[in-house]
Motif scaffolding. Structure first.
Motif, PDB file in Angstrom:
ATOM      1  N   VAL A  95       1.001  -1.209  -0.042  1.00  0.00           N
ATOM      2  CA  VAL A  95      -0.154   0.011  -0.023  1.00  0.00           C
ATOM      3  C   VAL A  95       1.009   1.214  -0.030  1.00  0.00           C
ATOM      4  O   VAL A  95       1.500   1.510   0.952  1.00  0.00           O
ATOM      5  CB  VAL A  95      -0.740  -0.003   1.173  1.00  0.00           C
ATOM      6  CG1 VAL A  95      -1.795   1.184   1.271  1.00  0.00           C
ATOM      7  CG2 VAL A  95      -1.649  -1.204   1.378  1.00  0.00           C
ATOM      8  N   LEU A  96       0.788   1.991  -1.174  1.00  0.00           N
ATOM      9  CA  LEU A  96       1.862   3.243  -1.181  1.00  0.00           C
ATOM     10  C   LEU A  96       1.225   4.369  -0.361  1.00  0.00           C
ATOM     11  O   LEU A  96       0.097   4.714  -0.614  1.00  0.00           O
ATOM     12  CB  LEU A  96       1.804   3.597  -2.745  1.00  0.00           C
ATOM     13  CG  LEU A  96       2.529   2.512  -3.518  1.00  0.00           C
ATOM     14  CD1 LEU A  96       2.311   2.865  -4.986  1.00  0.00           C
ATOM     15  CD2 LEU A  96       3.958   2.054  -3.363  1.00  0.00           C
ATOM     16  N   THR A 104       3.729  13.059  -2.986  1.00  0.00           N
ATOM     17  CA  THR A 104       2.313  12.720  -3.665  1.00  0.00           C
ATOM     18  C   THR A 104       2.936  12.512  -5.122  1.00  0.00           C
ATOM     19  O   THR A 104       2.520  11.206  -5.699  1.00  0.00           O
ATOM     20  CB  THR A 104       1.382  13.857  -3.632  1.00  0.00           C
ATOM     21  OG1 THR A 104       1.267  14.098  -2.197  1.00  0.00           O
ATOM     22  CG2 THR A 104      -0.117  13.208  -4.310  1.00  0.00           C
ATOM     23  N   PRO A 105       3.538  13.579  -6.071  1.00  0.00           N
ATOM     24  CA  PRO A 105       3.442  13.157  -7.516  1.00  0.00           C
ATOM     25  C   PRO A 105       4.444  11.988  -7.649  1.00  0.00           C
ATOM     26  O   PRO A 105       4.312  11.309  -8.574  1.00  0.00           O
ATOM     27  CB  PRO A 105       4.253  14.165  -7.945  1.00  0.00           C
ATOM     28  CG  PRO A 105       4.510  15.117  -6.870  1.00  0.00           C
ATOM     29  CD  PRO A 105       3.625  14.699  -5.710  1.00  0.00           C
ATOM     30  N   ILE A 155       6.456   7.134   1.379  1.00  0.00           N
ATOM     31  CA  ILE A 155       7.198   7.773   0.234  1.00  0.00           C
ATOM     32  C   ILE A 155       7.265   9.174   0.417  1.00  0.00           C
ATOM     33  O   ILE A 155       6.321   9.723   0.564  1.00  0.00           O
ATOM     34  CB  ILE A 155       6.401   7.386  -1.344  1.00  0.00           C
ATOM     35  CG1 ILE A 155       6.363   5.824  -1.340  1.00  0.00           C
ATOM     36  CG2 ILE A 155       7.089   7.999  -2.456  1.00  0.00           C
ATOM     37  CD1 ILE A 155       5.267   5.646  -2.526  1.00  0.00           C
ATOM     38  N   ASP A 156       8.449   9.782   0.024  1.00  0.00           N
ATOM     39  CA  ASP A 156       8.626  11.200  -0.116  1.00  0.00           C
ATOM     40  C   ASP A 156       9.243  11.825  -1.333  1.00  0.00           C
ATOM     41  O   ASP A 156       9.890  10.730  -2.026  1.00  0.00           O
ATOM     42  CB  ASP A 156       9.254  11.779   1.154  1.00  0.00           C
ATOM     43  CG  ASP A 156       8.589  13.191   1.491  1.00  0.00           C
ATOM     44  OD1 ASP A 156       8.241  13.709   0.729  1.00  0.00           O
ATOM     45  OD2 ASP A 156       9.098  13.695   2.565  1.00  0.00           O
ATOM     46  N   GLY A 157       9.292  12.886  -1.610  1.00  0.00           N
ATOM     47  CA  GLY A 157      10.366  13.289  -2.715  1.00  0.00           C
ATOM     48  C   GLY A 157      11.906  13.170  -2.436  1.00  0.00           C
ATOM     49  O   GLY A 157      12.525  12.560  -3.376  1.00  0.00           O
ATOM     50  N   TRP A 158      12.300  13.708  -1.511  1.00  0.00           N
ATOM     51  CA  TRP A 158      13.623  13.931  -1.199  1.00  0.00           C
ATOM     52  C   TRP A 158      13.866  13.946   0.245  1.00  0.00           C
ATOM     53  O   TRP A 158      12.875  14.061   0.816  1.00  0.00           O
ATOM     54  CB  TRP A 158      14.280  15.149  -1.940  1.00  0.00           C
ATOM     55  CG  TRP A 158      13.664  16.267  -1.595  1.00  0.00           C
ATOM     56  CD1 TRP A 158      14.017  17.045  -0.613  1.00  0.00           C
ATOM     57  CD2 TRP A 158      12.562  17.024  -2.505  1.00  0.00           C
ATOM     58  NE1 TRP A 158      13.348  17.957  -0.546  1.00  0.00           N
ATOM     59  CE2 TRP A 158      12.380  18.162  -1.463  1.00  0.00           C
ATOM     60  CE3 TRP A 158      12.097  16.653  -3.303  1.00  0.00           C
ATOM     61  CZ2 TRP A 158      11.545  19.120  -1.914  1.00  0.00           C
ATOM     62  CZ3 TRP A 158      11.002  17.660  -3.945  1.00  0.00           C
ATOM     63  CH2 TRP A 158      10.741  19.108  -3.104  1.00  0.00           C
ATOM     64  N   THR A 186      10.960   2.621   6.969  1.00  0.00           N
ATOM     65  CA  THR A 186      11.789   2.982   6.008  1.00  0.00           C
ATOM     66  C   THR A 186      11.009   4.104   4.909  1.00  0.00           C
ATOM     67  O   THR A 186       9.948   3.853   4.398  1.00  0.00           O
ATOM     68  CB  THR A 186      12.215   1.819   5.072  1.00  0.00           C
ATOM     69  OG1 THR A 186      12.589   0.821   6.205  1.00  0.00           O
ATOM     70  CG2 THR A 186      13.135   2.128   4.028  1.00  0.00           C
ATOM     71  N   LEU A 187      11.596   5.188   4.575  1.00  0.00           N
ATOM     72  CA  LEU A 187      11.006   6.316   3.643  1.00  0.00           C
ATOM     73  C   LEU A 187      11.720   6.152   2.276  1.00  0.00           C
ATOM     74  O   LEU A 187      12.985   6.328   2.479  1.00  0.00           O
ATOM     75  CB  LEU A 187      11.333   7.598   4.374  1.00  0.00           C
ATOM     76  CG  LEU A 187      10.827   8.763   3.572  1.00  0.00           C
ATOM     77  CD1 LEU A 187       9.114   8.752   3.637  1.00  0.00           C
ATOM     78  CD2 LEU A 187      11.360   9.983   4.260  1.00  0.00           C
ATOM     79  N   ALA A 188      10.827   5.839   1.365  1.00  0.00           N
ATOM     80  CA  ALA A 188      11.267   5.567  -0.068  1.00  0.00           C
ATOM     81  C   ALA A 188      11.328   7.054  -0.555  1.00  0.00           C
ATOM     82  O   ALA A 188      10.343   7.680  -0.523  1.00  0.00           O
ATOM     83  CB  ALA A 188      10.555   4.777  -0.766  1.00  0.00           C
ATOM     84  N   VAL A 189      12.462   7.289  -1.115  1.00  0.00           N
ATOM     85  CA  VAL A 189      12.759   8.794  -1.762  1.00  0.00           C
ATOM     86  C   VAL A 189      13.360   8.561  -3.190  1.00  0.00           C
ATOM     87  O   VAL A 189      14.280   7.692  -3.418  1.00  0.00           O
ATOM     88  CB  VAL A 189      13.520   9.971  -0.986  1.00  0.00           C
ATOM     89  CG1 VAL A 189      12.566  10.346   0.306  1.00  0.00           C
ATOM     90  CG2 VAL A 189      14.807   9.444  -0.303  1.00  0.00           C
ATOM     91  N   LEU A 190      13.120   9.679  -4.021  1.00  0.00           N
ATOM     92  CA  LEU A 190      13.824   9.584  -5.378  1.00  0.00           C
ATOM     93  C   LEU A 190      15.355  10.223  -4.917  1.00  0.00           C
ATOM     94  O   LEU A 190      16.422   9.711  -5.458  1.00  0.00           O
ATOM     95  CB  LEU A 190      13.400  10.705  -6.460  1.00  0.00           C
ATOM     96  CG  LEU A 190      12.210  10.174  -7.004  1.00  0.00           C
ATOM     97  CD1 LEU A 190      12.218  11.185  -8.052  1.00  0.00           C
ATOM     98  CD2 LEU A 190      12.064   8.759  -7.318  1.00  0.00           C
TER      99      LEU A 190
END
Length: 363
Positions: A95-96, A104-105, A155-158, A186-190
């Motif tokens: 679940v994202l 969000t994007p 999830i986050d951007g950075w 754990t936070l997934a980021v670009l």
């Protein structure tokens, strides 16, 4: 709490994302950057009010398109790298859950990549997390009620100096203590220039085009709000939906252009194992505070994304630059010139640049 609080907000499709936010569009929460900065530095929490948002000037839009043209494949590649890691770790039960609003994007792009590559349609929500206040627990309870077997991936951007990563870990621990529910913090980021997570696309501090604009590339949704005058104990955190900016909305165009690059990076987006999260960027920030005699760590905003935010919606003081020849600095230099902000060379840091917020106490 009731689990029927959800109402659609923003210009994204519900297939792409569901914002678990209370619509405060009817409330006047905005203030000028200067007045808001004084209130924040005098003790008001930043989440109680909002910066004013406008139709972006033409030069900002041109900068967005130029940045998008230059880095669309790069962004798509890092989306693929992160998405493959998430899928490998959690599979079809994922679940994202992106952090509103910069996440969000990125969450939508990860969802689209996994649908394109594996034919799966993962649920995707966007929830509020606020520094010093934590995750929106009502939103998390809503997700758990609707996906009891799901494996949440935040999830986050950075990352900047890691404040949100730390806040997320604290909230996840609180949820386990209060409700007995174990979540993965754990936070997934670009981009992870601050070395704050193990799940990232890159640790290069590069420009994500969506950082160039505010709500007009984020589904016309404001920053999130936690103001007790409008948010009750059973409510989601709040946000505004800027329908009046629809003519400037580039949110879905941004997604379509990046997603159109997936076919070009399919063979390159190979899962990788992240290195440890050392939070080395935080030590760099502490050194900056000593060098510039800054007492409040919240006045130091490292990284391209955070520096962009400082220049767009805070009261900037100086901008530190690692390498003036970096290709990621075009919009930073343009904004500094526009706002007459001093630029200083500061080569010894992990970040491409760092924004310093002006101490307005004496102004």
């Amino acid at each position: 709490m009731s689990t029927d609080l959800y109402t659609k907000i923003g210009s994204y499709s519900e297939e792409d994302v569901k914002f678990l936010l209370k619509d405060l569009s009817h409330v006047q929460l905005e203030g000028s950057a200067e007045s808001r900065e004084k209130r924040i530095q005098s003790g008001e929490h930043y989440s109680e009010s909002l910066p004013i948002e406008y139709h972006p000037p033409q030069e900002y839009i041109e900068l967005f398109y130029q940045t998008l043209h230059d880095y669309k494949k790069t962004v798509a590649y890092y989306v693929g790298v992160v998405a493959e890691q998430i899928y490998r770790n959690k599979g079809k039960e994922t679940v994202l859950v992106s952090l509103a609003r910069a996440g969000t994007p990125i969450g939508i792009l990860i969802r689209r990549y996994l649908h394109w590559k594996y034919g799966i349609s993962l649920p995707h929500y966007s929830v509020s997390i606020i520094r010093g206040r934590g995750l929106d627990y009502n939103a998390i309870k809503y997700i758990l009620a609707h996906h009891p077997e799901g494996k949440i991936q935040f999830i986050d951007g950075w990352t900047g100096k890691g404040a949100i990563s730390i806040e997320l870990t604290k909230s996840v621990r609180d949820i386990q203590e209060q409700y007995g529910v174990e979540l993965d913090d754990t936070l997934a980021v670009l981009a992870d220039p601050g070395h704050c997570t193990t799940l990232y696309g890159t640790r290069d501090d590069f420009i994500i085009p969506s950082a160039c604009l505010n709500s007009t590339v984020s589904g016309l949704v404001s920053r999130t709000v936690l103001n007790q005058s409008y948010i009750g104990p059973d409510d989601f955190h709040g946000a505004k939906y800027y329908r009046e900016l629809e003519s400037s909305d580039l949110s879905n165009e941004f997604l379509d252009i990046i997603a159109g690059e997936f076919v070009r990076i399919e063979e390159e987006a190979i899962p990788k194992t992240g290195e440890d999260a050392s939070f080395s960027g935080l030590e760099t920030v502490k050194r900056m505070m000593a060098d510039f005699q800054i007492n409040d760590i919240n006045l130091v905003k490292p990284g391209v994304g955070e520096t962009t935010r400082v220049l767009l919606r805070r009261v900037p003081w100086k901008v530190l630059i690692k390498d003036m020849d970096s290709p990621y600095l075009k919009h930073i230099l343009m904004l500094c010139e526009e706002k007459n902000i001093e630029i200083l060379a500061y080569p010894d840091m992990e970040y491409t640049c760092c924004g310093l917020i002006k101490n307005v106490g004496d102004v």
